[in-house]
Structure formats: structure tokens, C-alpha cells
Design an enzyme around this catalytic site. Structure first.
Site, mmCIF file in Angstrom:
data_model
loop_
_atom_site.group_PDB
_atom_site.id
_atom_site.type_symbol
_atom_site.label_atom_id
_atom_site.label_comp_id
_atom_site.label_asym_id
_atom_site.label_seq_id
_atom_site.Cartn_x
_atom_site.Cartn_y
_atom_site.Cartn_z
ATOM 1 N N HIS A 40 2.153 3.432 -9.198
ATOM 2 C CA HIS A 40 2.268 1.820 -9.237
ATOM 3 C C HIS A 40 3.329 1.430 -10.227
ATOM 4 O O HIS A 40 3.744 0.524 -9.877
ATOM 5 C CB HIS A 40 0.886 1.977 -10.029
ATOM 6 C CG HIS A 40 -0.284 1.998 -9.332
ATOM 7 N ND1 HIS A 40 -0.619 1.771 -8.028
ATOM 8 C CD2 HIS A 40 -1.768 2.823 -9.565
ATOM 9 C CE1 HIS A 40 -1.721 2.284 -7.509
ATOM 10 N NE2 HIS A 40 -2.335 2.948 -8.599
ATOM 11 N N LEU B 274 10.935 -20.500 -4.832
ATOM 12 C CA LEU B 274 9.684 -19.672 -4.260
ATOM 13 C C LEU B 274 8.255 -19.846 -4.901
ATOM 14 O O LEU B 274 8.334 -19.886 -6.235
ATOM 15 C CB LEU B 274 10.290 -18.141 -4.176
ATOM 16 C CG LEU B 274 9.079 -17.129 -3.901
ATOM 17 C CD1 LEU B 274 8.894 -17.168 -2.385
ATOM 18 C CD2 LEU B 274 9.813 -15.675 -4.186
ATOM 19 N N ASP C 277 0.895 -0.927 -0.103
ATOM 20 C CA ASP C 277 -0.083 0.225 0.190
ATOM 21 C C ASP C 277 0.771 1.268 0.018
ATOM 22 O O ASP C 277 2.057 1.306 0.637
ATOM 23 C CB ASP C 277 -0.985 -0.086 1.293
ATOM 24 C CG ASP C 277 -2.038 0.906 1.134
ATOM 25 O OD1 ASP C 277 -2.279 1.531 0.101
ATOM 26 O OD2 ASP C 277 -2.817 1.241 2.121
HETATM 27 C C1 IPE Z 1 -5.240 -2.777 -0.050
HETATM 28 O O1 IPE Z 1 -5.193 -1.593 -0.322
HETATM 29 C C2 IPE Z 1 -5.375 -3.322 -1.618
HETATM 30 C C3 IPE Z 1 -4.359 -3.601 -2.001
HETATM 31 C C4 IPE Z 1 -2.959 -3.676 -1.569
HETATM 32 C C5 IPE Z 1 -4.157 -4.476 -3.317
HETATM 33 P P1 IPE Z 1 -6.358 -0.281 -0.584
HETATM 34 O O2 IPE Z 1 -5.318 1.019 -0.879
HETATM 35 O O3 IPE Z 1 -7.213 -0.608 -1.432
HETATM 36 O O4 IPE Z 1 -7.057 -0.342 1.028
HETATM 37 P P2 IPE Z 1 -7.859 0.665 1.631
HETATM 38 O O5 IPE Z 1 -8.790 1.100 0.898
HETATM 39 O O6 IPE Z 1 -6.995 1.742 2.324
HETATM 40 O O7 IPE Z 1 -8.132 -0.171 2.927
HETATM 41 C C1 IPE Z 2 -1.790 0.393 -3.346
HETATM 42 O O1 IPE Z 2 -1.234 1.569 -3.247
HETATM 43 C C2 IPE Z 2 -1.890 -0.474 -4.698
HETATM 44 C C3 IPE Z 2 -3.195 -0.655 -5.096
HETATM 45 C C4 IPE Z 2 -3.979 -0.670 -4.102
HETATM 46 C C5 IPE Z 2 -3.485 -1.227 -6.251
HETATM 47 P P1 IPE Z 2 -2.680 2.816 -3.314
HETATM 48 O O2 IPE Z 2 -2.942 2.849 -4.746
HETATM 49 O O3 IPE Z 2 -3.651 2.247 -2.485
HETATM 50 O O4 IPE Z 2 -1.761 3.972 -2.754
HETATM 51 P P2 IPE Z 2 -2.479 4.799 -1.588
HETATM 52 O O5 IPE Z 2 -3.067 4.056 -0.650
HETATM 53 O O6 IPE Z 2 -3.529 5.756 -2.443
HETATM 54 O O7 IPE Z 2 -1.324 5.848 -1.259
HETATM 55 MG MG MG Z 3 -4.160 2.293 -0.659
#
Ligand code: IPE
Ligand code: IPE
Ligand code: MG
Length: 248
Positions: A39, A133, A22
Site C-alpha cells: 500500500h 484536474l 488493485d
Molecule cells: C477493489 O479491490 C477495491 C479497491 C481497489 C479499493 P479489492 O481487492 O477489494 O477487490 P476484490 O475483493 O478483489 O474484488
Molecule cells: C488494492 O490492493 C488496494 C486496496 C483494495 C485497498 P489489494 O490490497 O487489494 O491487493 P491484492 O488484491 O490483495 O493483491
Molecule cells: Mg485486491
């Protein structure tokens, strides 16, 4: 930095590490960039962590890459992520293979674009005989989807008399989950300073050690992984017993 790695006890590695990757969006925002920029950089972290796990001899690594709920993000972000997935799998399959890494996918693949499904299936087939792995990508995955899906399959098998409800135990039920062939995660890591599980491996992580770090995913590297593993190794896992019981 080599020192951190040397402190790891190789006889007590977590059998399965699961990571909620995240913070890509916030990382990009900090840099005044579009979320997709985050990303793209997150892929560098994936590469480093996969390599780190393979080098250490970790047997299972599950990466939460896209949740069921993530489908509700803006259309351009979703399509950008799918495109990035296709590109990455195409580019990295050879390296996975060279490093004896086997790819698996968990999630509702039927929702994914066809080119992503094709690319994933090809990579899964190419790496299918590898014995190092096991890299599990959670895509279009959520625990509630998985559990509902499992319950439906159990109900069908009962209806078709393939399964006697009386005989259902934890082992039977495990066979109906996406993770049927994998051990439960022992260490679950979440980056970016969020303290929640966000619908990830809820059933399987019943006894996982949770590790939270403020590091945003695109900044996460092997060293951060080593720190998490060392933290895991410093904990006493009691599984409901007393400290005295687990010491013997
Ligand atoms: C969780 O991250 C899902 C992934 C890392 C793929 P999100 O950014 O979607 O989660 P929330 O919305 O903060 O809970
Ligand atoms: C995690 O990073 C990747 C996915 C959930 C696909 P985020 O896109 O959720 O990044 P934040 O949480 O908005 O910083
Ligand atoms: Mg996120």
C-alpha cells in the site's frame, strides 16, 4: 517512453478516467513483505498517475482507494490504510494546490476515522478553487451503497413533496449520486489481472471503455496510463448505434 505520450490525441482525451487500483497485497507478497508495504508503494503510483493526468489535461480522475467491503479486512491493514491516507493527504495537499488540482471525495465518509475526515475536508477546502484536474478519491465507497443512498434521498424528497415522481429522469437521478457534478467515466482501468468491477461506479460506467492490465498497482506508472489512453483512443464507441452511424 516519451513516444507513447506523443501518440496521444489531445483532442480525444477521456473526460473522466476511473481506476481500480488493485494488486498492492500481491506485489508485497512477491517481495516477501507485509501487505502494508504494498500500500505504501501504491502511493508512488498514485502520485505518478495524478501527475500524468494533470500534464495531459485530463479533467477528472477517480481513484478507488477503499471500498465498503474493504472494511472487512484485518484490523491492522484497515488502520494502516487509514493512517497512510492521513499522511498522504497531509503531505501532498501543497503539491495538489501548486498543480491546480482540486480534491473531491466520494463514499460513506461517516465510517472513516475523524482525523481522516478532518484531513480530507481541509485538503478539499484548500484545493476548492483549483480549475485543473479534478481528483476524486473513492473512500469507503461502493456503488450499491451509493445507489441505496440515492434511492432513500429520492424517497424522502418525494415524501416531502419536493420531487414529483413523474418528473424523475436520468438527469434528476444523477443529482442524487455522489458523482452529481462529474461526467461519467469514459475509461475505466483495473490493474492486477482481475476482470471485475468490484462495486465501483456501476451506474456511471454504463458506457465506459474497460481496460484491464496485469500490472500490479505499485508498478503502474504514467507510461501504463498512456498505453490505456491510446487503447481507449483506438476503440470505436458506438453507444448502441451501428458503426456506419457513428462514422458520420
Ligand atoms: C477493489 O479491490 C477495491 C479497491 C481497489 C479499493 P479489492 O481487492 O477489494 O477487490 P476484490 O475483493 O478483489 O474484488
Ligand atoms: C488494492 O490492493 C488496494 C486496496 C483494495 C485497498 P489489494 O490490497 O487489494 O491487493 P491484492 O488484491 O490483495 O493483491
Ligand atoms: Mg485486491
Amino acid at each position: 517512453m516519451q513516444r507513447l505520450k506523443d501518440k496521444i490525441d489531445h483532442s480525444r482525451l477521456p473526460a473522466h478516467i476511473a481506476i481500480i487500483m488493485d494488486g498492492n497485497g500481491r506485489w508485497a507478497k512477491e517481495k516477501g513483505q507485509d501487505r502494508l508495504f504494498g500500500h505504501y508503494h501504491g502511493v508512488e503510483s498514485v502520485r505518478d498517475v495524478v501527475e500524468g493526468c494533470a500534464e495531459l489535461g485530463v479533467k477528472y480522475l477517480t481513484l478507488y482507494a477503499f471500498s465498503t467491503e474493504n472494511w472487512h479486512r484485518p484490523v491492522n491493514e484497515v488502520s494502516g490504510l487509514m493512517e497512510l491516507l492521513v499522511q498522504t493527504i497531509r503531505k501532498e495537499t501543497e503539491t495538489l494546490n501548486k498543480n491546480n488540482i482540486r480534491l473531491h471525495v466520494i463514499g460513506d465518509l461517516s465510517k472513516m476515522p475523524q482525523n481522516a475526515i478532518d484531513e480530507l475536508n481541509e485538503s478539499i477546502a484548500i484545493t476548492g478553487k483549483n480549475t485543473g484536474l479534478n481528483l476524486v478519491m473513492a473512500l469507503s465507497y461502493s456503488s450499491r451503497w451509493e445507489l441505496l443512498n440515492a434511492v432513500k434521498k429520492v424517497a424522502q424528497d418525494v415524501q416531502q413533496k419536493k420531487l414529483d415522481p413523474e418528473t424523475i429522469n436520468e438527469n434528476t437521478f444523477h443529482q442524487y449520486l455522489c458523482t452529481a457534478n462529474f461526467p461519467d467515466p469514459e475509461l475505466m482501468i483495473r490493474t492486477s489481472g482481475e476482470y471485475r468491477i468490484s462495486n465501483f461506479l456501476l451506474y456511471q460506467s454504463a458506457y465506459a471503455e474497460l481496460y484491464f492490465t496485469d500490472v500490479l498497482w505499485p508498478d503502474f506508472r504514467k507510461e501504463n496510463l498512456y498505453e490505456a489512453i491510446l487503447d481507449f483512443q483506438s476503440r470505436e464507441r458506438r453507444f448502441g448505434k451501428t458503426s456506419e452511424q457513428v462514422m458520420v
